[in-house]
Write an enzyme that holds these catalytic residues in place. Structure first.
Site, PDB file in Angstrom:
ATOM      1  N   HIS A 209      84.988 -24.315 -17.202  1.00  0.00           N
ATOM      2  CA  HIS A 209      85.459 -23.758 -15.924  1.00  0.00           C
ATOM      3  C   HIS A 209      86.742 -24.424 -15.444  1.00  0.00           C
ATOM      4  CE1 HIS A 209      83.136 -27.201 -14.301  1.00  0.00           C
ATOM      5  NE2 HIS A 209      83.869 -27.096 -13.212  1.00  0.00           N
TER       6      HIS A 209
ATOM      7  N   HIS B  41      94.475 -22.883 -11.013  1.00  0.00           N
ATOM      8  CA  HIS B  41      93.762 -23.343 -12.208  1.00  0.00           C
ATOM      9  C   HIS B  41      92.718 -22.360 -12.738  1.00  0.00           C
ATOM     10  CE1 HIS B  41      90.508 -25.139  -9.677  1.00  0.00           C
ATOM     11  NE2 HIS B  41      89.791 -24.976 -10.747  1.00  0.00           N
TER      12      HIS B  41
ATOM     13  N   HIS C 157      85.900 -20.062  -8.379  1.00  0.00           N
ATOM     14  CA  HIS C 157      86.175 -20.476  -6.996  1.00  0.00           C
ATOM     15  C   HIS C 157      86.158 -19.298  -6.027  1.00  0.00           C
ATOM     16  CE1 HIS C 157      86.753 -24.749  -7.301  1.00  0.00           C
ATOM     17  NE2 HIS C 157      87.503 -24.585  -8.374  1.00  0.00           N
TER      18      HIS C 157
ATOM     19  N   LYS D 250      92.870 -27.066 -15.692  1.00  0.00           N
ATOM     20  CA  LYS D 250      93.437 -28.299 -15.127  1.00  0.00           C
ATOM     21  C   LYS D 250      93.803 -29.292 -16.210  1.00  0.00           C
ATOM     22  CE  LYS D 250      90.191 -28.571 -11.349  1.00  0.00           C
ATOM     23  NZ  LYS D 250      89.227 -29.533 -10.839  1.00  0.00           N
TER      24      LYS D 250
END
Ligand SMILES: [Fe+2]
Length: 277
Positions: free
Chosen positions: A89, A119, A145, A93
């Site tokens: 996930h 990200h 998110h 990053k």
């Protein structure tokens, strides 16, 4: 009626040919499985190599997500899909040390916020080549998110429009973000994480999944796993075995230069020797 010797010989030759085809098909299936597993393990090792803390974080998130998936009695396919989304996930990053907006919202500059908001999209783009094998993976990562109330990012998806894998991972991710320390703060208790999930129920998180996560027998499994994972160290992995001697791995063509394929390169006047490509 008696069958002639020739008929019997013909039947046994057909059976032998069918058996050979089945064996070959099974070998191909096993080789494909090993290749796919090796590709995912390589990706995970790239995360570890970039930042060991993130490697440990994604494994804890995957552990909690699988406990929740199991409690929801999801299919084997859904559990595997959730496991992959949990492990990858935050792959968006990998290139820079940025932290989730959800973890430390007040200490970030507007520029850092914009970088963070990218990200999930970056992660989905990194995983896009795997879509042909794992169609749910880029979309699950892209949506981790998003919020149940539609106020998340990057697309503002709402409710059940958010992929199930992303809704499960959002809960596991938040639980881990609160219970495990970051360079700028120490971890808080499971009770604090529990409170955050209750506060976010129906706002940030799928309410039914929060209820299931906090259902006492399920929550007990999560907290037991949390203690067990506290001292996690990367396992020393043995070299993968099981490859048959006569099984050759093809020198595949893959896309690494824009607009050019290896087969086209071979036809071109590029003087670079093939072994150096
Ligand atoms: Fe994230």
């Amino acid at each position: 009626m008696t069958l002639s010797r020739a008929t019997l010989a013909g039947a046994s030759a057909t059976a032998a040919a069918a058996a050979a085809i089945l064996i070959r098909r099974e070998q191909t299936r096993r080789a494909t499985e090993r290749f796919a597993a090796a590709a995912l393990e390589t990706l995970l090792k790239a995360i570890d190599a970039n930042d060991a803390d993130t490697g440990a974080h994604v494994r804890r998130v995957a552990t909690y997500a699988l406990i929740l998936a199991d409690a929801a009695d999801l299919s084997e396919h859904d559990c595997k899909s959730i496991e992959r989304v949990a492990l990858f996930h935050d792959i968006g990053k990998i290139h820079e040390a940025i932290e989730d907006i959800v973890r430390e919202p007040n200490s970030l500059s507007p520029g850092e916020r914009r970088a963070i908001a990218k990200h999930p999209t970056v992660g989905a783009s990194v995983l896009e080549p795997l879509r042909v094998f794992y169609p749910d993976l880029p979309d699950g990562v892209m949506a981790h998110h998003e919020r149940w109330d539609g106020k998340g990012y990057p697309r503002g998806l709402k409710g059940r429009r958010i992929p199930l894998s992303a809704r499960v991972v959002a809960i596991a991710d938040t639980f881990d973000a609160i219970t495990h320390g970051r360079p700028y703060r120490s971890g808080q208790t499971a009770a604090v994480a529990r409170r955050a999930l209750i506060d976010g129920r129906g706002l940030q998180f799928d309410p039914e999944l929060v209820d299931l996560f906090l259902f006492p027998p399920v929550y007990a499994r999560v907290t037991r796993a949390e203690h067990a994972l506290e001292e996690w160290k990367p396992p020393v992995q043995k070299r993968r075995t099981g490859r048959e001697e006569d099984e050759s791995v093809p020198d595949i063509t893959f896309r690494w230069r824009p607009g050019r394929s290896a087969s086209r390169e071979r036809q071109s006047s590029d003087p670079m020797p093939q072994t150096a490509r």
